[in-house]
Motif scaffolding. Structure first.
Motif, PDB file in Angstrom:
ATOM      1  N   VAL A 259       0.841  -1.201   0.000  1.00 40.41           N
ATOM      2  CA  VAL A 259       0.000   0.000   0.000  1.00 40.41           C
ATOM      3  C   VAL A 259       0.873   1.247   0.000  1.00 40.41           C
ATOM      4  N   LEU A 260       1.940   1.235   0.785  1.00 41.48           N
ATOM      5  CA  LEU A 260       2.846   2.382   0.809  1.00 41.48           C
ATOM      6  C   LEU A 260       3.462   2.623  -0.560  1.00 41.48           C
ATOM      7  N   ASP A 261       3.863   1.545  -1.238  1.00 41.69           N
ATOM      8  CA  ASP A 261       4.433   1.682  -2.590  1.00 41.69           C
ATOM      9  C   ASP A 261       3.422   2.301  -3.554  1.00 41.69           C
ATOM     10  N   CYS A 262       2.156   1.919  -3.408  1.00 40.92           N
ATOM     11  CA  CYS A 262       1.103   2.483  -4.265  1.00 40.92           C
ATOM     12  C   CYS A 262       0.779   3.925  -3.878  1.00 40.92           C
ATOM     13  N   ALA A 263       0.894   4.230  -2.594  1.00 37.94           N
ATOM     14  CA  ALA A 263       0.518   5.553  -2.101  1.00 37.94           C
ATOM     15  C   ALA A 263       1.491   6.645  -2.525  1.00 37.94           C
ATOM     16  N   LYS A 264       2.759   6.329  -2.560  1.00 40.27           N
ATOM     17  CA  LYS A 264       3.771   7.358  -2.830  1.00 40.27           C
ATOM     18  C   LYS A 264       3.526   8.126  -4.124  1.00 40.27           C
ATOM     19  N   PRO A 265       3.280   7.457  -5.251  1.00 41.16           N
ATOM     20  CA  PRO A 265       3.046   8.232  -6.472  1.00 41.16           C
ATOM     21  C   PRO A 265       1.727   9.017  -6.440  1.00 41.16           C
ATOM     22  N   ILE A 266       0.724   8.491  -5.769  1.00 31.15           N
ATOM     23  CA  ILE A 266      -0.552   9.209  -5.683  1.00 31.15           C
ATOM     24  C   ILE A 266      -0.369  10.484  -4.869  1.00 31.15           C
ATOM     25  N   ILE A 267       0.354  10.367  -3.768  1.00 31.03           N
ATOM     26  CA  ILE A 267       0.598  11.531  -2.914  1.00 31.03           C
ATOM     27  C   ILE A 267       1.467  12.554  -3.645  1.00 31.03           C
ATOM     28  N   ALA A 268       2.442  12.084  -4.387  1.00 35.52           N
ATOM     29  CA  ALA A 268       3.372  12.981  -5.084  1.00 35.52           C
ATOM     30  C   ALA A 268       2.761  13.654  -6.308  1.00 35.52           C
ATOM     31  N   ALA A 269       1.745  13.040  -6.896  1.00 36.30           N
ATOM     32  CA  ALA A 269       1.161  13.582  -8.128  1.00 36.30           C
ATOM     33  C   ALA A 269       0.369  14.852  -7.842  1.00 36.30           C
ATOM     34  N   ALA A 270       0.661  15.886  -8.609  1.00 40.47           N
ATOM     35  CA  ALA A 270      -0.029  17.167  -8.428  1.00 40.47           C
ATOM     36  C   ALA A 270      -1.510  17.053  -8.802  1.00 40.47           C
ATOM     37  N   GLY A 271      -1.847  16.122  -9.678  1.00 46.22           N
ATOM     38  CA  GLY A 271      -3.219  16.019 -10.160  1.00 46.22           C
ATOM     39  C   GLY A 271      -4.082  15.013  -9.414  1.00 46.22           C
ATOM     40  N   SER A 272      -3.612  14.491  -8.293  1.00 46.55           N
ATOM     41  CA  SER A 272      -4.417  13.526  -7.538  1.00 46.55           C
ATOM     42  C   SER A 272      -5.678  14.206  -7.013  1.00 46.55           C
ATOM     43  N   THR A 273      -6.780  13.488  -7.118  1.00 44.64           N
ATOM     44  CA  THR A 273      -8.056  14.050  -6.666  1.00 44.64           C
ATOM     45  C   THR A 273      -8.213  13.870  -5.166  1.00 44.64           C
ATOM     46  N   VAL A 274      -9.154  14.601  -4.615  1.00 47.80           N
ATOM     47  CA  VAL A 274      -9.463  14.476  -3.193  1.00 47.80           C
ATOM     48  C   VAL A 274      -9.899  13.046  -2.892  1.00 47.80           C
ATOM     49  N   ALA A 275     -10.687  12.462  -3.770  1.00 49.31           N
ATOM     50  CA  ALA A 275     -11.167  11.090  -3.568  1.00 49.31           C
ATOM     51  C   ALA A 275     -10.003  10.105  -3.553  1.00 49.31           C
ATOM     52  N   GLU A 276      -9.039  10.287  -4.457  1.00 49.65           N
ATOM     53  CA  GLU A 276      -7.868   9.403  -4.480  1.00 49.65           C
ATOM     54  C   GLU A 276      -7.048   9.547  -3.202  1.00 49.65           C
ATOM     55  N   LEU A 277      -6.836  10.784  -2.781  1.00 44.42           N
ATOM     56  CA  LEU A 277      -6.053  11.029  -1.570  1.00 44.42           C
ATOM     57  C   LEU A 277      -6.773  10.506  -0.334  1.00 44.42           C
ATOM     58  N   ARG A 278      -8.080  10.681  -0.286  1.00 43.03           N
ATOM     59  CA  ARG A 278      -8.850  10.162   0.846  1.00 43.03           C
ATOM     60  C   ARG A 278      -8.778   8.637   0.872  1.00 43.03           C
ATOM     61  N   PHE A 279      -8.920   8.000  -0.298  1.00 44.94           N
ATOM     62  CA  PHE A 279      -8.865   6.538  -0.397  1.00 44.94           C
ATOM     63  C   PHE A 279      -7.524   6.027   0.112  1.00 44.94           C
ATOM     64  N   ILE A 280      -6.431   6.634  -0.345  1.00 44.36           N
ATOM     65  CA  ILE A 280      -5.112   6.157   0.056  1.00 44.36           C
ATOM     66  C   ILE A 280      -4.850   6.463   1.531  1.00 44.36           C
ATOM     67  N   ALA A 281      -5.400   7.572   2.037  1.00 43.39           N
ATOM     68  CA  ALA A 281      -5.244   7.885   3.462  1.00 43.39           C
ATOM     69  C   ALA A 281      -5.935   6.827   4.323  1.00 43.39           C
ATOM     70  N   VAL A 282      -7.118   6.397   3.902  1.00 42.15           N
ATOM     71  CA  VAL A 282      -7.840   5.355   4.651  1.00 42.15           C
ATOM     72  C   VAL A 282      -7.055   4.047   4.622  1.00 42.15           C
ATOM     73  N   ARG A 283      -6.524   3.672   3.443  1.00 39.23           N
ATOM     74  CA  ARG A 283      -5.743   2.426   3.343  1.00 39.23           C
ATOM     75  C   ARG A 283      -4.486   2.506   4.193  1.00 39.23           C
ATOM     76  N   LEU A 284      -3.807   3.653   4.162  1.00 40.43           N
ATOM     77  CA  LEU A 284      -2.594   3.814   4.979  1.00 40.43           C
ATOM     78  C   LEU A 284      -2.917   3.748   6.468  1.00 40.43           C
ATOM     79  N   ALA A 285      -4.038   4.331   6.877  1.00 40.76           N
ATOM     80  CA  ALA A 285      -4.440   4.271   8.287  1.00 40.76           C
ATOM     81  C   ALA A 285      -4.725   2.829   8.695  1.00 40.76           C
ATOM     82  N   GLU A 286      -5.350   2.064   7.816  1.00 39.52           N
ATOM     83  CA  GLU A 286      -5.595   0.645   8.103  1.00 39.52           C
ATOM     84  C   GLU A 286      -4.280  -0.107   8.279  1.00 39.52           C
TER      85      GLU A 286
END
Length: 86
Positions: free
Chosen positions: A27-54
């Protein structure tokens, strides 16, 4: 109930912990590019935040469990040492 750390339940717990930590790394490997991408949507960031919290919850549970097992092993070793020395 304490075990010697080598029984079926201990092995099952170790396997589950390994799976949880491996999934966290994935999950961390998948999260890094989403977090780094300037065009990530709020929904994408929220989704990855929930997965990282889990995953963090799982990792903390593993750390706590292993810490408890280490303390139990230390206490057993101390008791055995006192029985031998005392």
């Amino acid at each position: 109930m304490q075990t010697d750390g080598h029984g079926y339940v201990s092995r099952l717990a170790d396997e589950m912990e390994a799976v949880q930590l491996s999934m966290g790394a994935e999950v961390l490997d998948c999260a890094k590019p989403i977090i780094a991408a300037a065009g990530s949507t709020v929904a994408e960031l929220r989704f990855i935040a929930v997965r990282l919290a889990e995953c963090l919850t799982d990792a903390l549970r593993v750390a706590e469990s292993r810490g408890m097992r280490l303390r139990c092993a230390e206490m057993a070793a101390e008791s055995a040492g006192q029985a031998v020395n005392g």
